[in-house]
Motif scaffolding. Sequence first.
Motif, PDB file in Angstrom:
ATOM      1  N   LYS A 223     -21.737 -13.692  15.204  1.00 45.95           N
ATOM      2  CA  LYS A 223     -22.012 -13.191  13.568  1.00 45.95           C
ATOM      3  C   LYS A 223     -22.005 -11.734  13.626  1.00 45.95           C
ATOM      4  CE  LYS A 223     -26.197 -13.040  12.025  1.00 45.95           C
ATOM      5  NZ  LYS A 223     -27.551 -13.467  11.488  1.00 45.95           N
ATOM      6  N   LYS A 226     -18.558 -10.058  13.257  1.00 48.84           N
ATOM      7  CA  LYS A 226     -17.966 -10.384  11.592  1.00 48.84           C
ATOM      8  C   LYS A 226     -18.581  -9.583  10.632  1.00 48.84           C
ATOM      9  CE  LYS A 226     -15.767 -14.326  13.582  1.00 48.84           C
ATOM     10  NZ  LYS A 226     -16.091 -14.758  14.649  1.00 48.84           N
ATOM     11  N   PHE A 227     -19.555  -8.987  11.132  1.00 48.56           N
ATOM     12  CA  PHE A 227     -20.569  -8.283  10.112  1.00 48.56           C
ATOM     13  C   PHE A 227     -20.002  -7.000   9.542  1.00 48.56           C
ATOM     14  CE2 PHE A 227     -23.827  -5.430   8.232  1.00 48.56           C
ATOM     15  CZ  PHE A 227     -24.428  -6.341   7.294  1.00 48.56           C
ATOM     16  N   SER A 228     -19.541  -6.558   8.364  1.00 53.08           N
ATOM     17  CA  SER A 228     -18.978  -5.304   8.085  1.00 53.08           C
ATOM     18  C   SER A 228     -20.065  -4.448   7.473  1.00 53.08           C
ATOM     19  CB  SER A 228     -17.678  -5.719   7.254  1.00 53.08           C
ATOM     20  OG  SER A 228     -17.443  -4.549   6.457  1.00 53.08           O
ATOM     21  N   GLN A 238     -19.320 -10.335   2.155  1.00 52.55           N
ATOM     22  CA  GLN A 238     -19.022 -10.175   3.380  1.00 52.55           C
ATOM     23  C   GLN A 238     -17.756 -11.156   3.577  1.00 52.55           C
ATOM     24  OE1 GLN A 238     -19.809  -8.371   5.992  1.00 52.55           O
ATOM     25  NE2 GLN A 238     -21.275  -7.340   5.024  1.00 52.55           N
ATOM     26  N   TYR A 242     -17.386 -14.295   8.277  1.00 53.96           N
ATOM     27  CA  TYR A 242     -18.849 -13.762   8.613  1.00 53.96           C
ATOM     28  C   TYR A 242     -19.695 -15.046   8.299  1.00 53.96           C
ATOM     29  CZ  TYR A 242     -23.456 -11.799   7.815  1.00 53.96           C
ATOM     30  OH  TYR A 242     -24.703 -11.867   7.864  1.00 53.96           O
ATOM     31  N   ARG A 246     -22.350 -17.189  10.284  1.00 53.43           N
ATOM     32  CA  ARG A 246     -23.610 -17.317   9.832  1.00 53.43           C
ATOM     33  C   ARG A 246     -24.443 -18.415   9.950  1.00 53.43           C
ATOM     34  NH1 ARG A 246     -26.084 -17.273   5.057  1.00 53.43           N
ATOM     35  NH2 ARG A 246     -24.070 -17.665   4.011  1.00 53.43           N
TER      36      ARG A 246
END
Length: 410
Positions: A223, A226-228, A238, A242, A246
């Motif tokens: 998770k 993939k979080f920006s 997002q 992501y 999640r």
Amino acid sequence: MIVYEFKVKGKNQQYRAIDEAILTSQFIQNKCLRYWMDNKDSKVDKYALNKYCAVLAAEFPFADELNSMARQSAAERCWSAIARFYDNCKKKVKGKKGFPKFKKNCRSVEYKSTGWKLSETRKAITFSDKKGIGTLKLKGTYDLNYFCLKQIKRVRLVRRADGYYAQFAIDVDGRIETQPTNQVVGIDLGLKYFIADNKGNVEPSPQFYRKSQRQLNRANRQKSQKFSPEKHKAKLQQSNNYHKARIRYARKHLRVSRQRKEYCKRLAYSVIQSNDLVAYEDLNVKGLVHNRHLAKSISDAGWYTFRSWLEYFGHKYGKVTIAVPPHNTSQNCANCGEKVQKSLSTRTHVCPHCGFQEDRDINAAINILRRGLATVGHTGTYATGDLPSWAVGVTLLSNGKSVNVESPPL
Ligand SMILES: [Zn+2]
């Protein structure tokens, strides 16, 4: 009070309507809290908050759309948080007093006796307020036909990682008479074991704990990858990936919390069935458990769930359950009572005063039982606030928090 839970089936747009109702309930809770904070001098009480609901309904159309008793129920949730805070102040609880917080991730909305109707077969429920939830099918094996409608005190809609649920809080006295077993037991939440008792029985930590920990960590890492942060900073959405990760993570949590629940329920049931009195540590007492608590944090959630079920079954089968203060239960010698300092890594209790030797958790369990027996006859064994914690799943007064809800918010 028992709580029956059903999964509900509806159309996507109905789920959005449930979300909307949950959001409105949260809005009312937060508004009530704000109202109380702004008017502290003028003694805002439970009734003032109830009245304030009508003001909110007049001012905000979306609040008016929610059933009036559901609005009240939201105000009551807020009030129970305030009342607990007052109570902690009055009792001079050490440390933080739990000043009520604004809600950000409410996951349920609660109706009382109006605003909903069961179908003739009681396999579907229709919500009639202006939120437009409509008719939802109830999926589950419980049979609501067994009860009369007046016994259903509350209906709650809950959002979880894998869908929406309806909970019915039904007013029945579920006590069951049992034969005395002539057994008493003290239980320690072990470092090495899940629990250890004073007779030397130990229950090893279930394997799924470690296994699930690994899986959860993995899902959590995926998770985070993939979080920006850039998108977050720029307040952009997002990526889809992501959100997929999640939801995967949230579902894993849900699965683990269900496994934990099943395990704890079974264990608690068997402990209650084979004893008349059960003593255990009250790990909710603040400021007493620093180090020890930290060391146990892995199984903490399990211990809390276990304790809740223990107290629930204790109530149901008429057994005595006692939470004792955990001062020195692991340090003191169970044989002679002298204090024998030991670090967390010391597994065995060896008493230099009397020569008594025992596993550290079992030694603690003996101390716990002794302390428990010494307090029998006192009232107030429920150390945690206004609601006894056997009220598993009953979030009616407990500030929207429930023992069952452990997956991260969606
Ligand atoms: Zn000793």
